[in-house]
Structures are given as structure tokens and as C-alpha cells.
Design a protein around this motif. Sequence first.
Motif, PDB file in Angstrom:
ATOM      1  N   UNK A   1       0.825  -1.216   0.000  1.00  0.00           N
ATOM      2  CA  UNK A   1       0.000   0.000   0.000  1.00  0.00           C
ATOM      3  C   UNK A   1       0.859   1.265   0.000  1.00  0.00           C
ATOM      4  N   UNK A   2       2.034   1.216   0.621  1.00  0.00           N
ATOM      5  CA  UNK A   2       2.930   2.369   0.559  1.00  0.00           C
ATOM      6  C   UNK A   2       3.446   2.564  -0.867  1.00  0.00           C
ATOM      7  N   UNK A   3       3.789   1.457  -1.524  1.00  0.00           N
ATOM      8  CA  UNK A   3       4.237   1.530  -2.913  1.00  0.00           C
ATOM      9  C   UNK A   3       3.163   2.056  -3.839  1.00  0.00           C
ATOM     10  N   UNK A   4       1.917   1.668  -3.577  1.00  0.00           N
ATOM     11  CA  UNK A   4       0.806   2.155  -4.411  1.00  0.00           C
ATOM     12  C   UNK A   4       0.641   3.663  -4.274  1.00  0.00           C
ATOM     13  N   UNK A   5       0.755   4.173  -3.051  1.00  0.00           N
ATOM     14  CA  UNK A   5       0.627   5.611  -2.839  1.00  0.00           C
ATOM     15  C   UNK A   5       1.766   6.378  -3.506  1.00  0.00           C
ATOM     16  N   UNK A   6       2.949   5.788  -3.521  1.00  0.00           N
ATOM     17  CA  UNK A   6       4.076   6.423  -4.203  1.00  0.00           C
ATOM     18  C   UNK A   6       3.871   6.417  -5.713  1.00  0.00           C
ATOM     19  N   UNK A   7       3.308   5.319  -6.211  1.00  0.00           N
ATOM     20  CA  UNK A   7       3.089   5.205  -7.660  1.00  0.00           C
ATOM     21  C   UNK A   7       1.905   6.036  -8.129  1.00  0.00           C
ATOM     22  N   UNK A   8       0.954   6.297  -7.226  1.00  0.00           N
ATOM     23  CA  UNK A   8      -0.246   7.079  -7.567  1.00  0.00           C
ATOM     24  C   UNK A   8      -0.398   8.215  -6.565  1.00  0.00           C
ATOM     25  N   UNK A   9       0.390   9.279  -6.720  1.00  0.00           N
ATOM     26  CA  UNK A   9       0.372  10.384  -5.749  1.00  0.00           C
ATOM     27  C   UNK A   9      -1.028  10.955  -5.551  1.00  0.00           C
ATOM     28  N   UNK A  10      -1.321  11.291  -4.312  1.00  0.00           N
ATOM     29  CA  UNK A  10      -2.630  11.837  -3.958  1.00  0.00           C
ATOM     30  C   UNK A  10      -2.773  13.252  -4.522  1.00  0.00           C
ATOM     31  N   UNK A  11      -3.867  13.507  -5.220  1.00  0.00           N
ATOM     32  CA  UNK A  11      -4.192  14.839  -5.724  1.00  0.00           C
ATOM     33  C   UNK A  11      -5.583  15.221  -5.222  1.00  0.00           C
ATOM     34  N   UNK A  12      -5.680  16.386  -4.622  1.00  0.00           N
ATOM     35  CA  UNK A  12      -6.940  16.842  -4.048  1.00  0.00           C
ATOM     36  C   UNK A  12      -7.386  18.146  -4.719  1.00  0.00           C
ATOM     37  N   UNK A  13      -8.665  18.468  -4.545  1.00  0.00           N
ATOM     38  CA  UNK A  13      -9.180  19.733  -5.015  1.00  0.00           C
ATOM     39  C   UNK A  13      -9.372  19.794  -6.514  1.00  0.00           C
ATOM     40  N   UNK A  14      -9.310  21.007  -7.042  1.00  0.00           N
ATOM     41  CA  UNK A  14      -9.578  21.282  -8.445  1.00  0.00           C
ATOM     42  C   UNK A  14     -10.328  22.596  -8.556  1.00  0.00           C
ATOM     43  N   UNK A  15     -10.737  22.991  -9.749  1.00  0.00           N
ATOM     44  CA  UNK A  15     -11.420  24.275  -9.939  1.00  0.00           C
ATOM     45  C   UNK A  15     -12.637  24.446  -9.024  1.00  0.00           C
ATOM     46  N   UNK A  16     -12.569  25.440  -8.148  1.00  0.00           N
ATOM     47  CA  UNK A  16     -13.695  25.747  -7.276  1.00  0.00           C
ATOM     48  C   UNK A  16     -13.874  24.819  -6.091  1.00  0.00           C
ATOM     49  N   UNK A  17     -13.007  23.844  -5.920  1.00  0.00           N
ATOM     50  CA  UNK A  17     -13.145  22.871  -4.827  1.00  0.00           C
ATOM     51  C   UNK A  17     -12.330  23.325  -3.620  1.00  0.00           C
TER      52      UNK A  17
END
Length: 324
Positions: free
Chosen positions: A127-143
Motif C-alpha cells: 500500500x505504501x508503494x501504491x501511494x508512491x506510484x499514484x500520488x494523492x491529488x486533491x481539489x480542483x477548480x472551485x473545490x
Amino acid sequence: MAGLLSTIGKHTASEDSAFEYLVEQGLLAKERRCSKCYPAPNLSLIRRSDIADGWTWRCSLRGCRTKVSIRKDSFFSQSKLRLTTWIKLMYLWASDIPVTKVRCHLDDGECSTTTAVDAYYLIRDIYTGKLLASPVLLGGPGIVVQIDESLMRHNHKYNRGRGPLDHIWVFGMLDTSLSPGVGYMEVVDKRDAAMLLPIIQQHTRPGTIIHSDQWAAYRDPAARLPTVACHRTVNHSRHFVDPQTGAHTQAVESYWNSVKSKLKSMRGTTDGMLPGHLDEYMWRERWGSGANGWMNAQTAYNSLVRHICTMRMRRKIFYVAVYV
């Protein structure tokens, strides 16, 4: 078998059924080639009554007969646990069963607590490797993404570790467009702008609106970070919610309560393990939740199986012989 494990009962009825299931899921190789022979023939799968797995790969050439474990280059190669036990442990982890309670769900003598801890460590790598491979991205326009730091005053196991004056700070961000909210957490050495602003930039999408308190490190991120469109603050010495802008950090504060409640249920942890526990929480939010957004054992198990297979492929663990 206990009720919790009945879902995977048919896959753990025997080592043969476990082997067939893991091959079907892509966690074990379904074919191999001999690394010593040229041109490389396919290895044959032969029955072995003298080993726990019950099967092994063997070169079909009479002058070679090289034998290879069915676990070679797989997630299970570092362990001597039976494959049936491994499937159970994976499901127990997905069900959020503490490692100290694992033995309650297994047959007598099937797995010690120490061995279960080692197995959970291997799952942590996934699960740590998955998070490194798929970085968390939050928010966006107006969020709106709420940000905050929290002091982790966790108990030390066995009364070992740093004293209470050596505080551990965690910086957190919560995307409020989702219900329940989805966040990102990271242990930080300092709470200054040089430490926190790059984290905000790395984990927000362009157009994000930031809500925070008036901590000095957050000053004017909209002018300093390309992904931040707007920054609103609330003065907590006067209001919980800013009366003019409506800005508040109540959602991220609730998020901290949930995270700390999870850590408290573990009856203590160590400083070195805290980042791993935060990673697990974030992984379960993203890949261990059902359609309603709440954590779900079957979803988490299916995701774990898929991510083990993905990491195996990414690291080129599938055995391939290359000849020039």
C-alpha cells in the motif's frame, strides 16, 4: 472456518485450491521458462509431496531438470507461510483486523503473532508503494481543500520511544467535495512555509481553494503556488466559521479525530511506524471503500490483490528469460 473468512473459504480449502486461485489472480506465474537452457523450454509443473506448496516447476530437458519454486519472484517468495494462510491473512488485513487479533480467526498453530506481524509488514510495502506510484491529488477548480496540522501524542509501545516533549507533527489536507472527505497526511519536521507550501503544491490540482487558520506558514499561498486559486482563513480566536467568507477548518479537524481514533484503537505505536499507519489510512480511503464511501473489507481485499499483481508487473517480477 470462522464466519469472517467464509467468503474466501473455497480458495483456502487446500493448498491446491489456493495455488489455482493465486495463479488465476495473477499473483503466481502460470508458466515459466528455464534460465539455464537454450532455447529455453517451458518448465513443467510437477507434484511434490515433500514440500508444503505441493507443486514445483521443473525443466523438461533430461540433462537439466532444474527445479524452481512456484513462489519465485512473487509477493510470497519472502515467506514460508502456507499459501492458504496467506490468503486468510490478506483478507484479515483487508477487514482491518489488528495483527494482535489475527490468531483468533485462524486454526490453532497456523500462524504466530510474530509471523502475522511480518506478513502485515509485507502488505505495508504494497500500500505504501501504491501511494508512491499514484500520488494523492486533491481539489480542483472551485473545490475547497481544508489544511491543518495536528500533534500526534500517541502512546509508545512497551514504554519505549521519544519522550512527550519530542512532539510529532502531521500536516493534513482534506478535499471537502467528497463525502466522506478524502485527505492526505504527512509527518513533518517543521511547520514553516518552506516545509508546508511544497506539500500543498504537490498534492493539489489547479484551481483549488484553500481554507486554513491564520498560521503564518500559510500566508498568501495563492500568490506563491500555481495550483491555488484562492486562500481564505478563519481566526480561531474569534470564530469557528468566518462570518464574511464562510471559511472554516471543521471538516479537517473531524478528519484528525477519525485518524487519532484509529491510532488509539491500536493501543499504541512507534514513531517509525506512524508514517506507515497514515499511509494505510489513506490507502483504505481510496481503494478500500465501497460505493457509499465507507471502508469495505471485500473492496479492500480486491484492491490489495490487484495492487500486489500491479506492483509485481511494474517491478518486472514476472519471470522472463532474455537471450541475445
